[in-house]
Design a protein around this motif. Structure first.
Motif, PDB file in Angstrom:
ATOM      1  N   GLN A  10      -4.705   8.699 -10.985  1.00 38.39           N
ATOM      2  CA  GLN A  10      -4.432   9.162  -9.619  1.00 38.39           C
ATOM      3  C   GLN A  10      -4.362  10.686  -9.610  1.00 38.39           C
ATOM      4  O   GLN A  10      -3.642  11.281 -10.406  1.00 38.39           O
ATOM      5  CB  GLN A  10      -3.113   8.570  -9.108  1.00 38.39           C
ATOM      6  CG  GLN A  10      -3.156   7.080  -8.886  1.00 38.39           C
ATOM      7  CD  GLN A  10      -4.130   6.687  -7.788  1.00 38.39           C
ATOM      8  OE1 GLN A  10      -4.099   7.221  -6.684  1.00 38.39           O
ATOM      9  NE2 GLN A  10      -5.008   5.758  -8.096  1.00 38.39           N
ATOM     10  N   GLU A  53       9.384   4.259  -0.330  1.00 41.35           N
ATOM     11  CA  GLU A  53       8.797   3.402   0.697  1.00 41.35           C
ATOM     12  C   GLU A  53       9.866   2.563   1.376  1.00 41.35           C
ATOM     13  O   GLU A  53       9.838   2.368   2.610  1.00 41.35           O
ATOM     14  CB  GLU A  53       7.729   2.501   0.064  1.00 41.35           C
ATOM     15  CG  GLU A  53       6.971   1.634   1.038  1.00 41.35           C
ATOM     16  CD  GLU A  53       6.096   2.396   2.013  1.00 41.35           C
ATOM     17  OE1 GLU A  53       5.605   1.767   2.975  1.00 41.35           O
ATOM     18  OE2 GLU A  53       5.902   3.627   1.837  1.00 41.35           O
ATOM     19  N   GLN A 107       2.462   9.580  -6.644  1.00 42.73           N
ATOM     20  CA  GLN A 107       1.366   8.661  -6.997  1.00 42.73           C
ATOM     21  C   GLN A 107       0.634   9.163  -8.237  1.00 42.73           C
ATOM     22  O   GLN A 107       0.032   8.377  -8.970  1.00 42.73           O
ATOM     23  CB  GLN A 107       0.380   8.529  -5.831  1.00 42.73           C
ATOM     24  CG  GLN A 107       0.935   7.771  -4.642  1.00 42.73           C
ATOM     25  CD  GLN A 107       0.089   7.912  -3.388  1.00 42.73           C
ATOM     26  OE1 GLN A 107       0.618   7.928  -2.288  1.00 42.73           O
ATOM     27  NE2 GLN A 107      -1.211   8.014  -3.538  1.00 42.73           N
ATOM     28  N   ASP A 143      -4.953   9.879  -1.755  1.00 45.37           N
ATOM     29  CA  ASP A 143      -5.480   8.565  -2.117  1.00 45.37           C
ATOM     30  C   ASP A 143      -4.444   7.490  -1.781  1.00 45.37           C
ATOM     31  O   ASP A 143      -3.287   7.787  -1.514  1.00 45.37           O
ATOM     32  CB  ASP A 143      -5.818   8.508  -3.604  1.00 45.37           C
ATOM     33  CG  ASP A 143      -6.914   9.495  -3.989  1.00 45.37           C
ATOM     34  OD1 ASP A 143      -7.776   9.758  -3.131  1.00 45.37           O
ATOM     35  OD2 ASP A 143      -6.891   9.990  -5.124  1.00 45.37           O
ATOM     36  N   ALA A 144      -4.876   6.244  -1.807  1.00 42.10           N
ATOM     37  CA  ALA A 144      -3.968   5.125  -1.588  1.00 42.10           C
ATOM     38  C   ALA A 144      -3.936   4.250  -2.838  1.00 42.10           C
ATOM     39  O   ALA A 144      -4.948   4.091  -3.521  1.00 42.10           O
ATOM     40  CB  ALA A 144      -4.407   4.296  -0.386  1.00 42.10           C
ATOM     41  N   ARG A 203       0.843  -1.197   0.000  1.00 45.17           N
ATOM     42  CA  ARG A 203       0.000   0.000   0.000  1.00 45.17           C
ATOM     43  C   ARG A 203       0.875   1.242   0.000  1.00 45.17           C
ATOM     44  O   ARG A 203       1.755   1.400   0.843  1.00 45.17           O
ATOM     45  CB  ARG A 203      -0.909  -0.002   1.227  1.00 45.17           C
ATOM     46  CG  ARG A 203      -1.918   1.130   1.274  1.00 45.17           C
ATOM     47  CD  ARG A 203      -2.820   1.006   2.499  1.00 45.17           C
ATOM     48  NE  ARG A 203      -3.796   2.068   2.559  1.00 45.17           N
ATOM     49  CZ  ARG A 203      -3.570   3.271   3.103  1.00 45.17           C
ATOM     50  NH1 ARG A 203      -2.364   3.534   3.616  1.00 45.17           N
ATOM     51  NH2 ARG A 203      -4.507   4.189   3.132  1.00 45.17           N
ATOM     52  N   LEU A 204       0.633   2.124  -0.961  1.00 48.72           N
ATOM     53  CA  LEU A 204       1.379   3.366  -1.090  1.00 48.72           C
ATOM     54  C   LEU A 204       0.422   4.529  -0.875  1.00 48.72           C
ATOM     55  O   LEU A 204      -0.637   4.599  -1.511  1.00 48.72           O
ATOM     56  CB  LEU A 204       2.010   3.469  -2.482  1.00 48.72           C
ATOM     57  CG  LEU A 204       2.961   2.331  -2.873  1.00 48.72           C
ATOM     58  CD1 LEU A 204       3.244   2.372  -4.368  1.00 48.72           C
ATOM     59  CD2 LEU A 204       4.253   2.417  -2.071  1.00 48.72           C
ATOM     60  N   ALA A 205       0.770   5.451   0.020  1.00 50.48           N
ATOM     61  CA  ALA A 205      -0.092   6.592   0.300  1.00 50.48           C
ATOM     62  C   ALA A 205       0.757   7.750   0.795  1.00 50.48           C
ATOM     63  O   ALA A 205       1.795   7.547   1.438  1.00 50.48           O
ATOM     64  CB  ALA A 205      -1.155   6.229   1.336  1.00 50.48           C
ATOM     65  N   GLY A 206       0.321   8.954   0.472  1.00 47.93           N
ATOM     66  CA  GLY A 206       0.991  10.149   0.962  1.00 47.93           C
ATOM     67  C   GLY A 206       2.085  10.686   0.073  1.00 47.93           C
ATOM     68  O   GLY A 206       2.748  11.668   0.416  1.00 47.93           O
ATOM     69  N   ALA A 236      -2.832   0.412  -4.015  1.00 49.92           N
ATOM     70  CA  ALA A 236      -2.465  -0.928  -3.553  1.00 49.92           C
ATOM     71  C   ALA A 236      -1.920  -1.731  -4.732  1.00 49.92           C
ATOM     72  O   ALA A 236      -2.622  -1.947  -5.726  1.00 49.92           O
ATOM     73  CB  ALA A 236      -3.668  -1.629  -2.937  1.00 49.92           C
ATOM     74  N   HIS A 286      -2.195  12.849  -3.536  1.00 48.54           N
ATOM     75  CA  HIS A 286      -1.388  12.075  -2.601  1.00 48.54           C
ATOM     76  C   HIS A 286      -2.230  11.533  -1.454  1.00 48.54           C
ATOM     77  O   HIS A 286      -1.786  10.657  -0.715  1.00 48.54           O
ATOM     78  CB  HIS A 286      -0.264  12.945  -2.037  1.00 48.54           C
ATOM     79  CG  HIS A 286      -0.748  14.040  -1.145  1.00 48.54           C
ATOM     80  ND1 HIS A 286      -1.367  15.173  -1.641  1.00 48.54           N
ATOM     81  CD2 HIS A 286      -0.731  14.168   0.205  1.00 48.54           C
ATOM     82  CE1 HIS A 286      -1.694  15.953  -0.634  1.00 48.54           C
ATOM     83  NE2 HIS A 286      -1.318  15.372   0.499  1.00 48.54           N
TER      84      HIS A 286
END
Length: 204
Positions: A126, A195, A120, A131-132, A113-116, A134, A129
């Motif tokens: 997208q 990440e 993105q 949003d998330a 999971r990538l968020a922030g 996966a 930032h």
């Protein structure tokens, strides 16, 4: 064939990937959709940084058969699966990078999971930032047919876009054309590096 054809764009992308060291030791495989029936897939055992148009093999999407009798990648079944699951996919890039390989082993869940992250927004659709994203994560398997079935079953229950990770193996990503697939690869690699560094710093 013009110099700006999808295949020529894919060859250029392979050289770019090779220069970055993202497909070492002849690893990885790349393809482009030719039409509704066929894709063109890199031949097995070739250095991706020096591929030419002649190093791509026509493969039937429905059957994985190469009419020429030449040997495509061992992971042909994953490329053809993507073209069947995602009719909008026009190109597929599979790389073996350190970031993707390490994160795929560190992350124990079924998705990374990538968020922030502002980057993105390098991924189609997208917008923020906040949003998330996966990225599904599957256990590696030398039985490509069995692996493809697991990915297909997952996709039927949990729709996803952009790409997936194979544990201890690498990233497979795609786009509507070569340029979008290349952007997704570069964007995801940046996100994976961020990440990985974040997790290292938080562990100190």
């Amino acid at each position: 064939m013009s110099e700006h054809s999808p295949l020529d764009q894919l060859v250029a992308a392979c050289h770019w990937i090779g220069a970055k060291g993202w497909a070492p030791a002849t690893g990885g495989n790349m393809s482009v959709r030719e039409d509704a029936r066929f894709c063109l897939l890199s031949e097995s055992g070739k250095d991706k940084g020096s591929l030419t148009r002649d190093d791509f093999i026509q493969v039937e999407i429905a059957t994985n058969r190469a009419p020429s009798g030449r040997k495509p990648s061992a992971e042909t079944g994953l490329h053809t699966l993507i073209y069947r699951l995602f009719p909008e996919a026009g190109a597929v890039l599979h790389t073996h990078t350190v970031n993707a390989t390490v994160l795929s082993r560190v992350e124990k869940g079924s998705a990374l999971r990538l968020a922030g992250y502002e980057m993105q927004k390098s991924l189609a659709g997208q917008r923020s930032h906040l949003d998330a994203v996966a990225i599904p994560l599957f256990d590696n398997d030398q039985d490509i047919d069995a692996l493809a079935r697991r990915i297909e079953a997952y996709a039927a229950e949990t729709p996803f876009r952009y790409g997936f990770l194979l544990r201890g193996h690498g990233l497979t990503c795609w786009g509507q054309d070569v340029n979008e697939a290349r952007r997704h690869l570069e964007g995801l690699e940046f996100l994976f590096e961020c990440e990985r560094q974040r997790r290292l710093l938080e562990a100190q």
